[in-house]
Scaffold this motif. Sequence first.
Motif, short mmCIF file in Angstrom:
data_model
loop_
_atom_site.label_atom_id
_atom_site.label_comp_id
_atom_site.label_asym_id
_atom_site.label_seq_id
_atom_site.Cartn_x
_atom_site.Cartn_y
_atom_site.Cartn_z
N LYS A 162 -18.49 55.87 13.64
CA LYS A 162 -17.53 56.46 14.58
C LYS A 162 -16.75 55.40 15.37
O LYS A 162 -15.77 55.73 16.03
N ALA A 163 -17.20 54.15 15.33
CA ALA A 163 -16.48 53.11 16.07
C ALA A 163 -15.34 52.50 15.25
O ALA A 163 -14.65 51.61 15.72
N THR A 210 -21.61 51.31 13.76
CA THR A 210 -21.55 52.77 13.75
C THR A 210 -20.24 53.17 13.07
O THR A 210 -19.23 52.47 13.19
N GLU A 231 -11.70 52.37 14.11
CA GLU A 231 -10.47 52.91 14.66
C GLU A 231 -9.34 52.80 13.64
O GLU A 231 -9.15 51.77 13.02
N PRO A 253 -24.61 58.34 10.80
CA PRO A 253 -23.80 57.64 11.82
C PRO A 253 -23.65 56.13 11.61
O PRO A 253 -22.86 55.52 12.31
N ASN A 254 -24.40 55.53 10.66
CA ASN A 254 -24.40 54.06 10.57
C ASN A 254 -24.05 53.52 9.19
O ASN A 254 -24.24 54.19 8.19
N SER A 293 -20.06 61.42 9.45
CA SER A 293 -20.72 60.51 10.39
C SER A 293 -21.64 61.20 11.39
O SER A 293 -22.42 60.53 12.06
#
Lengths: 184, 139
Positions: free
Chosen positions: A66-67, A64, A69, A90-91, A86
């Motif tokens: 959003k993961a 994803t 960092e 999202p992917n 995203s």
Amino acid sequence: MKNLFFLFAALLGFSTATCAQKYFTRTAHIDFYSHTSIEDIKAENNSGTLVIDAATGQIEVACTIKAFEFEKALMQEHFNENYMESNTYPNATFKGKLENISSINFTKPGSYTTKATGTLTMHGVEQAVSVPVTITVEGDKITGETRFVVNPNDYKINIPGPVKGKISEAIEVKVKANLAQLKK
Amino acid sequence: MKKKILLTLLIAAAVAGAYGIYLWNKPKRTASDEEAAASLTAAELYSSFATDATGANALYLDKVIEVRGTVSDIALNADGIATLTLETDDPMAAVMCTYAPDAANTATIGKQILLHGICSGMQGDLMPSVVLSQCSEPQ
């Protein structure tokens, strides 16, 4: 005797079926690095999924967006909102095949190099890619690694004029994963 | 008069600067800072994404959610941070949770656990996972 033959054949069939194993992880490490003279930007994602079918060579890597960092929360926000969008996309996913899968023995220690050829999808754009892959078998530890370069333009990732100089057109992506055998 | 303008400009610049510094150093979001927007089981969360990914994204993406499930695997990621795999009704699918770096962790395999985490969506087709990050066990 005939029965014994069938039993043997069945056992053989069974054992090749279990050899047709899948190897996977849900903690694949994926990072990218953008280097320019103005700014270096790094981000990492430690919850990627990687699945390899040792019989067919089929490979899938998924994460994803959003993961990922970043060092700074603000960079992460810009990455998600302005560049990767995203909420809409999202992917990121790679689906393809490992070349010469039969030359890789997942149970025999060694370092195997091959290529993964397939489709990388992100920001809603699909691109055909072929990337070098190293599979290392050390005892019961199997590691898969790749490193390749992505140009944001190829994925219609729009970088506005004022920050253009801060984001590289050759972003280095690395994937490293410790794989386990899938037990069913 | 000139002095006043200069002073106003200086104050404005200081405020803008301070705001810039604040934005630049804005702390990372953690799930424990926020109230959960939804509470559900790992199986419910996965099936919500599996049946309607767009709808599930609208409900859960970027939200802090509370998830209950049975721990099927515990692993350390590349940064040495604990991750949990929670079972769903599909043996190939899971909810994948990564703890916040400083979060307490009482998980053991087979245990029912309750976690708060930020949902970043679902990934993968062969072995789908719904991903939660910055997880913590509510007190």
